[in-house]
Each structure stands twice: as C-alpha cells, then as structure tokens.
Design a protein around this motif. Sequence first.
Motif, PDB file in Angstrom:
ATOM      1  N   LEU A 224     -20.721  76.893 -33.734  1.00  0.00           N
ATOM      2  CA  LEU A 224     -19.645  76.884 -35.549  1.00  0.00           C
ATOM      3  C   LEU A 224     -19.103  76.142 -34.422  1.00  0.00           C
ATOM      4  N   GLU A 225     -17.727  75.582 -33.936  1.00  0.00           N
ATOM      5  CA  GLU A 225     -17.146  74.882 -32.945  1.00  0.00           C
ATOM      6  C   GLU A 225     -16.814  73.785 -33.087  1.00  0.00           C
TER       7      GLU A 225
ATOM      8  N   LYS B   7     -17.518  72.616 -37.215  1.00  0.00           N
ATOM      9  CA  LYS B   7     -15.621  72.892 -37.692  1.00  0.00           C
ATOM     10  C   LYS B   7     -15.334  71.233 -37.769  1.00  0.00           C
ATOM     11  N   SER B   8     -15.794  70.571 -35.949  1.00  0.00           N
ATOM     12  CA  SER B   8     -14.992  69.247 -35.953  1.00  0.00           C
ATOM     13  C   SER B   8     -15.577  68.761 -36.449  1.00  0.00           C
TER      14      SER B   8
ATOM     15  N   SER C  38     -16.830  68.848 -39.263  1.00  0.00           N
ATOM     16  CA  SER C  38     -16.978  68.826 -40.840  1.00  0.00           C
ATOM     17  C   SER C  38     -15.134  68.424 -40.674  1.00  0.00           C
ATOM     18  N   ARG C  39     -14.514  68.312 -40.292  1.00  0.00           N
ATOM     19  CA  ARG C  39     -13.209  68.004 -39.981  1.00  0.00           C
ATOM     20  C   ARG C  39     -13.064  66.235 -40.270  1.00  0.00           C
TER      21      ARG C  39
END
Length: 126
Positions: free
Chosen positions: A115-116, A119-120, A122-123
């Motif tokens: 998940l992390e 997220k990173s 997609s950022r």
Amino acid sequence: MPFFGNTFSPKKTPPRKSASLSNLHSLDRSTREIELGLDYGTPNMNLTGQSLKFENGQWIAESGSSSGDRRETQRLRKRNQQLEEENNLLRLKVDILLDMLSETTAESHLMEKELEDLKSHSRRRK
C-alpha cells in the motif's frame, strides 16, 4: 638473605602409607555385607497412617491398605491421564494459533508495504 629462612619453599611431606591395611576390599559383596552388617532391607515410611515401602525404584503401598485406597489411586491415575491428554491437545492448539497469528501478521505487513509503495508510486506520477 631472609632472617628466618626461605618462606616460599615448604618442607617436603613424607610419602603416604598404603591406603588400606585391611583385606575387606578383596572380599566379594555378599561377604562384606555379612561381615559389616550392610543389609538394611527395604526402606519403609508411614505417611498419614498409610505404610509405604520402596521397591524397584518406586514407593508402593503396603498390602495392608484398604481396597478403597486402591480404587482412589486408580481413579486419580485415570484422571491424571485424561488431564495430560487434554494438556497436550491444548498445547497443540496454542501452537497452531501462534502459527496462524504469525502468518496473518506477516501478510498484514506485506499488504501495508504494498500500500505504501502504491501510494508513493501514485504521488510520483502526479
């Protein structure tokens, strides 16, 4: 030169005499027991009115005990066996539960890491 002599060099001790002057060590065990009176018999003790004797590495109730005591002993042995089996089953269940907990924890950590990472990732695209 020391006044009272050299204190660090002790006098030599005289040689020892032979260890034993008797011939009892050359006798066989049964003869020694007869000569020295080493036959004590079986150990006995009395606990709470019940006489016990030590035979073959175990304490055994003397034959004068009532049959009720034997029944009680048999019942307690059976109950002890049941409790040991239950204890073994519970230990097995605890081991299985610990394995399941470890597996779930590892999966949870992997999902959090994924998940992390997502997220990173997609950022970075933004």
